[in-house]
Enzyme design. Sequence first.
Site, PDB file in Angstrom:
ATOM      1  N   SER A   1     117.241  86.592  16.730  1.00  0.00           N
ATOM      2  CA  SER A   1     116.864  87.095  18.054  1.00  0.00           C
ATOM      3  C   SER A   1     115.964  88.314  17.964  1.00  0.00           C
ATOM      4  CB  SER A   1     118.137  87.471  18.804  1.00  0.00           C
ATOM      5  OG  SER A   1     117.815  88.191  19.967  1.00  0.00           O
TER       6      SER A   1
ATOM      7  N   TYR B   1     125.117  92.492  20.024  1.00  0.00           N
ATOM      8  CA  TYR B   1     124.513  91.168  19.864  1.00  0.00           C
ATOM      9  C   TYR B   1     123.408  91.216  18.804  1.00  0.00           C
ATOM     10  CZ  TYR B   1     121.418  87.245  20.814  1.00  0.00           C
ATOM     11  OH  TYR B   1     120.603  86.159  20.671  1.00  0.00           O
TER      12      TYR B   1
ATOM     13  N   LYS C   1     123.241  89.531  14.876  1.00  0.00           N
ATOM     14  CA  LYS C   1     122.186  88.631  14.401  1.00  0.00           C
ATOM     15  C   LYS C   1     121.494  89.217  13.167  1.00  0.00           C
ATOM     16  CE  LYS C   1     122.361  85.157  17.274  1.00  0.00           C
ATOM     17  NZ  LYS C   1     122.543  83.776  16.843  1.00  0.00           N
TER      18      LYS C   1
ATOM     19  N   ARG D   1     109.630  90.800  29.307  1.00  0.00           N
ATOM     20  CA  ARG D   1     110.125  89.903  28.254  1.00  0.00           C
ATOM     21  C   ARG D   1     109.054  88.866  27.955  1.00  0.00           C
ATOM     22  NH1 ARG D   1     113.068  93.331  28.082  1.00  0.00           N
ATOM     23  NH2 ARG D   1     115.341  93.457  28.128  1.00  0.00           N
TER      24      ARG D   1
HETATM   25  N1  UDP Z   1     117.552  90.121  34.875  1.00  0.00           N
HETATM   26  C1  UDP Z   1     117.569  90.438  36.208  1.00  0.00           C
HETATM   27  N2  UDP Z   1     118.350  89.685  37.058  1.00  0.00           N
HETATM   28  C2  UDP Z   1     119.105  88.648  36.623  1.00  0.00           C
HETATM   29  C3  UDP Z   1     119.072  88.320  35.254  1.00  0.00           C
HETATM   30  C4  UDP Z   1     118.279  89.086  34.403  1.00  0.00           C
HETATM   31  O1  UDP Z   1     116.895  91.376  36.641  1.00  0.00           O
HETATM   32  O2  UDP Z   1     119.805  88.004  37.435  1.00  0.00           O
HETATM   33  C5  UDP Z   1     116.683  90.877  33.947  1.00  0.00           C
HETATM   34  C6  UDP Z   1     117.402  91.500  32.764  1.00  0.00           C
HETATM   35  O3  UDP Z   1     117.928  92.761  33.087  1.00  0.00           O
HETATM   36  C7  UDP Z   1     116.277  91.554  31.721  1.00  0.00           C
HETATM   37  C8  UDP Z   1     115.425  90.329  32.052  1.00  0.00           C
HETATM   38  O4  UDP Z   1     115.750  89.974  33.399  1.00  0.00           O
HETATM   39  O5  UDP Z   1     115.499  92.700  31.921  1.00  0.00           O
HETATM   40  C9  UDP Z   1     115.694  89.145  31.150  1.00  0.00           C
HETATM   41  O6  UDP Z   1     117.097  88.950  31.116  1.00  0.00           O
HETATM   42  P1  UDP Z   1     117.768  87.650  30.535  1.00  0.00           P
HETATM   43  O7  UDP Z   1     119.246  87.818  30.734  1.00  0.00           O
HETATM   44  O8  UDP Z   1     117.149  86.433  31.139  1.00  0.00           O
HETATM   45  O9  UDP Z   1     117.382  87.647  29.002  1.00  0.00           O
HETATM   46  P2  UDP Z   1     117.604  88.744  27.837  1.00  0.00           P
HETATM   47  O10 UDP Z   1     116.272  89.439  27.712  1.00  0.00           O
HETATM   48  O11 UDP Z   1     118.714  89.652  28.221  1.00  0.00           O
HETATM   49  O12 UDP Z   1     117.916  87.918  26.654  1.00  0.00           O
END
Ligand code: UDP
Length: 323
Positions: free
Chosen positions: A117, A141, A145, A219
């Site tokens: 990851s 997490y 990894k 992201r």
């Molecule tokens: N996020 C959000 N609302 C949600 C789910 C995620 O604002 O309902 C944000 C989260 O805080 C992060 C981004 O979206 O900044 C991506 O989150 P996700 O959980 O999809 O993936 P991660 O990067 O944590 O693996």
Amino acid sequence: MNILVVGGAGYIGSVCAELLLNEGHQIAILDNLSEGHRAAVDQRARFVEGDLADRDGIAQTVARLRPDAVMHFAGSALVAESMRDPSKYFRNNIANGLNLLDAMVAADVRQIVFSSSCATFGLPERTPIDETFPQLPINPYGESKLAFEKILRWYDRIHGVRFISLRYFNAAGASEKFGEDHRCETHLIPNVLKVALGRQPHVEIFGTDYDTPDGTCIRDYIHILDLACAHILGLGTSASASYNLGTGGGSSVRQVIDSCRKVTGKKIPVIERSRRSGDPPRLVATSEKIKRELGWRPQFQALDTIVSSAWKWHQRFPNGYGD
Ligand code: UDP
């Protein structure tokens, strides 16, 4: 090849198994169905219900199947949960993974493709992140990894187990058959699409005060089919290596929501919340190394394309796998 796909009933594992089967490989899927779904097991694959915590059970399964290679997708993968329950992450992702590695060594199976990851990089000083960046995780997490990546290096050196560690950025989208359905959904795109489907009234944005152009986290969303192709390329290699897998472009939470509005034609109300613990502001990869060394050629990089594939799957299966 004969391949054991561990965690092959989960989101990423199910699509990889599907592609491997399409290419004519023989597949066995091992999954404990805690996160995965029986309906996400491709019907062409042999299914073994089993748990990596069961050291003897996994040793027997690997000895019986004697695969040419293992793909290891099983594990816990939620940043926020890892901040509340680190033990679950160290146990599932390190201790249980070791059971798999020991079973492989005992059965003389010496090739593994491992789901790592971008969380292993923590808070990168700049982006895009390449493989030379320091790995300094900021949540259990990512730490779990990274620990397993290091274990793989020792197992290569001592036991000759060849590994490919693939550090995913944000896996997203769907194939025709398989998509993203977590029993407790925390991921951004499926949560936004649930609103589009009318199953949730609004989506929450976690943090609008980050040091990014629109204040929300950035992201690197990568299509699950492109990810799956990278795994298949990883099978053909003779040298161990680690690769970052992303698109080189980042999207903010607001940009993802806008893309979902465009693709679905729905309004999608939002509520702004405070930051989610453990979230780095910006994670974007460069994948030049895997392109150069393994000839990886991602095909579905545009965010709207990724979201469209997810939307198609969620419309087709509005209740997900229904279990
Ligand atoms: N996020 C959000 N609302 C949600 C789910 C995620 O604002 O309902 C944000 C989260 O805080 C992060 C981004 O979206 O900044 C991506 O989150 P996700 O959980 O999809 O993936 P991660 O990067 O944590 O693996």
